[in-house]
Design an enzyme around this catalytic site. Structure first.
Site, PDB file in Angstrom:
ATOM      1  N   LYS A  12       0.892  -1.193  -0.054  1.00 34.45           N
ATOM      2  CA  LYS A  12      -0.043  -0.081  -0.132  1.00 34.45           C
ATOM      3  C   LYS A  12       0.815   1.269   0.042  1.00 34.45           C
ATOM      4  CE  LYS A  12       0.985   1.476   4.283  1.00 34.45           C
ATOM      5  NZ  LYS A  12       1.561   2.796   4.760  1.00 34.45           N
ATOM      6  N   ASP A 137      -2.268  -0.894  10.695  1.00 36.10           N
ATOM      7  CA  ASP A 137      -2.539  -1.030   9.253  1.00 36.10           C
ATOM      8  C   ASP A 137      -3.036  -2.625   8.865  1.00 36.10           C
ATOM      9  OD1 ASP A 137      -1.472   1.410   9.027  1.00 36.10           O
ATOM     10  OD2 ASP A 137       0.415   0.873   8.184  1.00 36.10           O
TER      11      ASP A 137
END
Length: 291
Positions: A12, A137
């Site tokens: 990401k 995350d």
């Protein structure tokens, strides 16, 4: 037992990162947008009947009790009472500690893959809850969607982003997330932003000024990349990125990358390759099931 291979753990980037304040428990209140990329690490699994968890590859220098892949598998065992174990092989393709979410993504893939292979039957929401215990995350990778995030990063809203290619550059240094968030000079009072502000480009990374001032390599990489397109740091660094409308543009810039740095080109995607694999297996199971 046979190996189950090619389980993706995608990267990401943070399209922006605003720090709104600090909670009483010391964690920071954040706003960010996680853009999932079509590039990442890959894992393979083999179920063990003896309950042992053995990992090799990628991060062999990291003790098992500190490795998120092993911790994720152990947490799933403890939560469900599963007595099976696993051999886990990590093909590490992303730079470690670069702000690309590699360790968190690895943990999410372990949770999703072993939930299937062990037959523990947890829902995606339940797996995301376990993931949050491992790191802020992890839930976005469990869900597998590009998302707007708030809280410590765990409150997620799927969003659509323009179809773009990204040149991601690692300038050859490692930035400590703990060091950045403990820094005295860090901005911690940003006003809440909106998805429309993101789309209009009225966002930034609040960690970037401090990291640029203390890590010369990151500052130089941002300066170089800004010659080609608007550049920004992802997370707390050290990786930086720039968006391009066409793959050829990103690769042309990559061809000029200084030899001391590493870089790659990836496409931003709405749904991760892990989510695609899980959906494909479910579709196959539905086709093979009783009629």
């Amino acid at each position: 037992m046979s190996w189950s291979r090619h389980w993706p753990a995608p990267a990401k980037i943070n399209l922006f990162l605003h720090i709104l304040g600090r909670r009483p428990d010391g964690y920071h209140r954040l706003q960010t947008a996680f853009q999932i990329l079509d590039r990442g690490d890959e894992l393979a699994f083999r179920v063990r009947p003896d309950g042992e968890l053995r990992r090799r590859g990628g991060l062999d220098h990291v003790p098992p009790d500190q490795d998120l892949t092993v911790r994720a598998a152990r947490l799933l065992q403890q939560t469900t009472g599963c007595r099976l174990g696993a051999d886990i092989v990590l093909d590490k393709r992303l730079p470690d500690g670069g702000g690309l979410g590699g360790g968190s993504s690895n943990a999410a893939t372990v949770l999703q893959a072993l939930n299937r292979l062990w037959g523990t039957g947890l829902s995606t929401l339940e797996l995301a809850g376990l993931g949050l215990r491992l790191g802020a995350d992890v839930p976005v990778f469990v869900h597998g969607r590009t998302a707007w995030a708030e809280g410590v990063g765990e409150r997620l809203t799927p969003i659509e982003t323009p179809s773009r290619w990204f040149l991601v550059v690692h300038p050859g240094c490692r930035v400590s997330t703990a060091e950045v968030f403990a820094a005295e000079g860090l901005t911690r009072d940003s006003a809440p932003s909106t998805i429309s502000a993101l789309r209009a480009g009225r966002v930034r990374n609040d960690c970037e000024p401090w990291v640029r001032a203390h890590y010369r390599a990151v500052d130089e990489a941002l300066g170089w990349l800004s010659r080609f397109a608007p550049a920004r740091m992802t997370g707390t660094g050290a990786c930086v990125f720039a968006p391009f409308e066409r793959e050829a543009q990103a690769r042309a810039a990559l061809d000029r990358l200084p030899a001391a740095w590493q870089g790659f080109v990836a496409q931003g995607v709405a749904c991760s390759s892990l989510l695609g694999r899980l959906r494909g297996e479910q579709d196959s199971a539905d086709r093979d099931g009783p009629t």
